[in-house]
Design a protein around this motif. Structure first.
Motif, PDB file in Angstrom:
ATOM      1  N   GLU A   1       0.574  -0.993   0.188  1.00 22.87           N
ATOM      2  CA  GLU A   1       0.062  -0.457   0.127  1.00 22.87           C
ATOM      3  C   GLU A   1       0.976   0.980   0.094  1.00 22.87           C
ATOM      4  O   GLU A   1       1.938   1.545   0.651  1.00 22.87           O
ATOM      5  N   ARG A   2       0.497   2.224  -1.290  1.00 26.65           N
ATOM      6  CA  ARG A   2       1.568   3.398  -1.035  1.00 26.65           C
ATOM      7  C   ARG A   2       0.432   4.581  -1.583  1.00 26.65           C
ATOM      8  O   ARG A   2      -0.404   4.438  -2.076  1.00 26.65           O
ATOM      9  N   LYS A   3       0.858   5.652  -1.202  1.00 20.39           N
ATOM     10  CA  LYS A   3       0.364   7.156  -1.842  1.00 20.39           C
ATOM     11  C   LYS A   3       0.931   8.019  -2.899  1.00 20.39           C
ATOM     12  O   LYS A   3       2.403   7.900  -3.094  1.00 20.39           O
ATOM     13  N   ILE A   4       0.713   8.068  -3.813  1.00 23.34           N
ATOM     14  CA  ILE A   4       1.515   8.980  -4.657  1.00 23.34           C
ATOM     15  C   ILE A   4       2.227  10.305  -4.148  1.00 23.34           C
ATOM     16  O   ILE A   4       1.413  10.795  -4.079  1.00 23.34           O
ATOM     17  N   GLU A   5       2.756  10.052  -4.333  1.00 22.29           N
ATOM     18  CA  GLU A   5       3.692  12.160  -3.909  1.00 22.29           C
ATOM     19  C   GLU A   5       3.660  12.991  -4.717  1.00 22.29           C
ATOM     20  O   GLU A   5       3.416  14.135  -4.798  1.00 22.29           O
ATOM     21  N   TYR A   6       4.540  12.072  -6.470  1.00 20.82           N
ATOM     22  CA  TYR A   6       4.807  13.144  -6.920  1.00 20.82           C
ATOM     23  C   TYR A   6       4.829  12.560  -8.886  1.00 20.82           C
ATOM     24  O   TYR A   6       5.084  10.858  -8.042  1.00 20.82           O
ATOM     25  N   ILE A   7       4.547  12.816  -9.478  1.00 24.68           N
ATOM     26  CA  ILE A   7       4.137  12.443 -10.426  1.00 24.68           C
ATOM     27  C   ILE A   7       5.312  12.983 -11.541  1.00 24.68           C
ATOM     28  O   ILE A   7       4.628  14.633 -11.769  1.00 24.68           O
ATOM     29  N   ASN A   8       6.295  13.159 -12.551  1.00 30.02           N
ATOM     30  CA  ASN A   8       6.512  13.748 -14.007  1.00 30.02           C
ATOM     31  C   ASN A   8       6.663  12.361 -15.674  1.00 30.02           C
ATOM     32  O   ASN A   8       7.478  11.419 -14.990  1.00 30.02           O
ATOM     33  N   GLY A   9       5.466  12.919 -15.361  1.00 26.89           N
ATOM     34  CA  GLY A   9       5.376  12.108 -17.252  1.00 26.89           C
ATOM     35  C   GLY A   9       5.598  10.928 -16.050  1.00 26.89           C
ATOM     36  O   GLY A   9       4.436  10.402 -15.853  1.00 26.89           O
ATOM     37  N   ASN A  10       6.021  10.015 -16.804  1.00 26.77           N
ATOM     38  CA  ASN A  10       5.915   8.483 -16.765  1.00 26.77           C
ATOM     39  C   ASN A  10       6.615   8.061 -14.880  1.00 26.77           C
ATOM     40  O   ASN A  10       6.434   6.695 -14.604  1.00 26.77           O
ATOM     41  N   VAL A  11       7.210   8.759 -14.737  1.00 26.20           N
ATOM     42  CA  VAL A  11       7.799   8.397 -13.446  1.00 26.20           C
ATOM     43  C   VAL A  11       7.263   8.628 -12.124  1.00 26.20           C
ATOM     44  O   VAL A  11       6.968  10.369 -12.000  1.00 26.20           O
ATOM     45  N   ILE A  12       6.403   8.142 -11.287  1.00 26.65           N
ATOM     46  CA  ILE A  12       5.875   8.415  -9.632  1.00 26.65           C
ATOM     47  C   ILE A  12       6.810   8.158  -9.300  1.00 26.65           C
ATOM     48  O   ILE A  12       7.615   7.405  -8.636  1.00 26.65           O
TER      49      ILE A  12
END
Length: 603
Positions: free
Chosen positions: A233-244
């Motif tokens: 289980e995780r949460k997304i902190e930042y997105i740069n294109g396809n890099v999560i």
């Protein structure tokens, strides 16, 4: 993180020479600016950050919740008395902070004939003490049962949209890495709850030798790849294109030779923000080996962001607190499990048992248990056991069976064993109990620290123990990484607290108001602070407010100040923190209707 043959020889030389005076680790150290520095291996694997655990991810302490209902004990069975109170509060609305309120159970004896169920969010059960003269709950049913069951009606489920389920395309995802690359066409957003879904293949099962268990015992069960799909289980902190970028690191390697992976958004229907605190819980029993009585004092299932705090548990057969597999972000703090009543055999006396993930057990103690601080089968990390003790151990502390990953045992003291090992055909074919298991500054009489095949790894760093070995109960395996044997790591007394402070410092936003939907916001400055700190509000409070300061371990260091006003002529309040030691702190500012929590650094 597989070591070379030379590295193994160096470890053996250190052990044979009895060098025990090291006080640092070559794998993690404290930088000059107070941040942690990690040393990767040739493939980029590092000791992972275990700190993303416990209530609200450790980013907000457990503050007292206001009482909305008071209950007194009645003569005889109190099951209806207690359950009706819980149902009454469950019908109340949830406030802006996610709580319905606390139920205060006044001092006295509450005989309970069956399970008490809490199935709504925002309910806190609070007693008036646990020393025998406070609030005493007694399980009177003469059959195995759970006394307090915090359980939602539904759990988590994959989001079925194709764009929120994407393959991880990195050629190798190392231990400790927070960034992953996913296939194009995703619609992930910052703040999404996601699973990192690791999908092993038969080559991984064969690498571990878990396809051969029936050769040892025909009654054992061989592992199969399909049975070891695991969702972290995780949460997304930042997105740069396809890099999560995720909020917690990878705890198990994703390597196309042995596994593939995908990122999957999930829907969370669990309950949240519930707690139980400040009471004694005991069970009736017929004899020291009686098994028809209270089995689990407190259980959490289909729930997240919850806690058990300051409870004493006596005479239950299985556990003081059992965190089930569909529970996460649970804190168990300052709890005790004493004198279990059962046979001393398998499936008994798992004092603090974590089958969920991202959970914290700290400041606890046990007496006469078996597996006192334990993770179960296929448990995803991180999970942390910190600053806790065991006496009269009847078996080992550690992951128990079937590949738990990412567990930190930090400053545990026991009078028995602490192990991570290949259990082969023990049980029904437990096999490898875990990988990425860290014992940090622990004290034990014996430690079995075995190193799994492949790049996975287990560590014992800064541990005091006269017998650290790769010779386990079922087989002998290569020794894991052992550093500073016989001497605690002085520079990092607690890896968990060091990692927590490091992470919280990086999360601080010094320049922004803490905003919310009610229009009230505030900021704290300077941040970091050395002596005098000011809180600036954007509008007046309507009543006197209080300020409580707690440290990153949830301990109150400055009590409430009840005579503070933010008025239209003075929206700034200052107070002194010069007596606080360096570290991360939380300031909670509240009145009857508004609560704000701000993190700050004391330097």
């Amino acid at each position: 993180m597989k070591k070379s043959r030379i590295f193994f020889l160096l470890i053996l030389i250190v052990l044979l020479q009895g060098i025990t005076n090291a006080q640092t680790s070559s794998l993690v150290s404290m930088g000059t600016n107070g941040n942690l520095i990690y040393t990767p291996d040739s493939r980029g694997n590092v000791i992972p950050d275990f700190s993303g655990v416990g209530f609200m991810n450790g980013e907000i302490p457990i503050f007292p919740i206001g009482v909305v209902l008071t209950v007194n004990p009645v003569a005889g069975d109190n099951l209806a008395n207690v359950q009706n109170a819980i149902n009454q509060v469950a019908a109340m609305p949830i406030d802006a902070s996610g709580y319905r309120g606390a139920i205060l159970f006044t001092a006295g004896t509450y005989n309970i004939s069956n399970t008490i169920t809490i199935s709504a969010s925002g309910i806190v059960l609070r007693g008036e003490g646990f020393n025998g003269t406070g609030t005493n709950f007694i399980a009177t049913k003469t059959a195995q049962h759970t006394l307090f069951n915090f359980v939602g009606t539904s759990g988590t489920s994959y989001n079925s949209t194709n764009s929120t389920r994407k393959a991880i395309t990195d050629p190798y995802v190392a231990i400790g890495k927070k960034q992953i690359t996913v296939a194009s066409g995703h619609t992930f957003a910052v703040g999404d709850k996601v699973f990192v879904h690791r999908i092993p293949n038969d080559a991984w099962i064969n690498l571990l030798g878990m396809n051969l268990l029936t050769n040892i015992d025909p009654l054992a069960v061989n592992w199969t790849a399909s049975g070891y799909d695991m969702d972290s289980e995780r949460k997304i902190e930042y997105i740069n294109g396809n890099v999560i970028t995720l909020d917690a690191p990878i705890m198990d390697i994703i390597d196309p030779v042995y596994s593939t992976g995908e990122l999957v958004k999930f829907t969370d229907n669990r309950i949240s923000k519930c707690g139980i605190e400040n009471m004694r819980i005991s069970s009736i029993y017929a004899s020291a080996t009686d098994e028809n009585h209270g089995w689990e004092a407190v259980a959490f299932d289909k729930i997240y962001n919850a806690w058990a705090k300051n409870i004493e548990v006596y005479y239950f057969g299985y556990s003081a607190v059992h965190i089930n597999s569909d529970a996460s972000f649970i804190t168990v703090d300052a709890c005790k499990m004493y004198d279990a009543k059962s046979t001393i055999d398998g499936g008994r006396r798992y004092s603090f048992n974590v089958d969920g993930q991202r959970c914290l057990v700290q400041n606890c103690s046990t007496r006469n248990g078996r597996h006192d601080y334990v993770d179960g089968s296929r448990t995803c990390g991180p999970n942390v056991f910190y600053n806790s003790s065991s006496t009269l151990q009847n078996n080992d502390i550690g992951p128990h069976h079937r590949w738990a990953t990412g567990i930190l045992f930090d400053n545990l003291v026991g009078d028995g064993r602490m192990d991570v090992q290949n259990r082969l055909d023990m049980g029904s074919g437990h096999g490898w109990s875990g990988g990425q298991i860290m014992f940090w500054n622990c004290n034990a009489n014996r430690m079995v620290i075995q190193d799994p095949p492949g790049d996975e790894i287990n560590w014992a760093i800064g541990c005091i123990c006269p017998d650290v070995t790769g010779v386990g109960d079922a087989t002998t395996e290569p020794l894991g990484v052992i550093q500073s044997l016989g001497t605690h790591i002085i520079a990092i007394p607690s890896l968990y607290l060091a990692q927590l402070n490091d992470r919280l410092a990086r999360l601080l936003d010094n320049n922004q108001f803490q905003n919310s939907n009610d229009g009230f916001s505030m900021k704290l400055s300077p941040n970091p602070v050395s002596s005098q700190v000011s809180i600036l509000a954007n509008q007046p409070f309507d009543k006197n407010c209080s300020i409580t300061i707690v440290n990153s371990n949830g301990q109150i260091v400055i009590k409430q100040i009840d005579t503070i006003n933010f008025t239209k002529d003075n929206l700034e309040i200052s107070f002194d923190v010069s007596n606080l030691s360096s570290g991360i702190y939380f300031a909670e500012i509240s009145n009857n209707s508004i609560i704000r929590t701000i993190k700050f650094i004391k330097k």
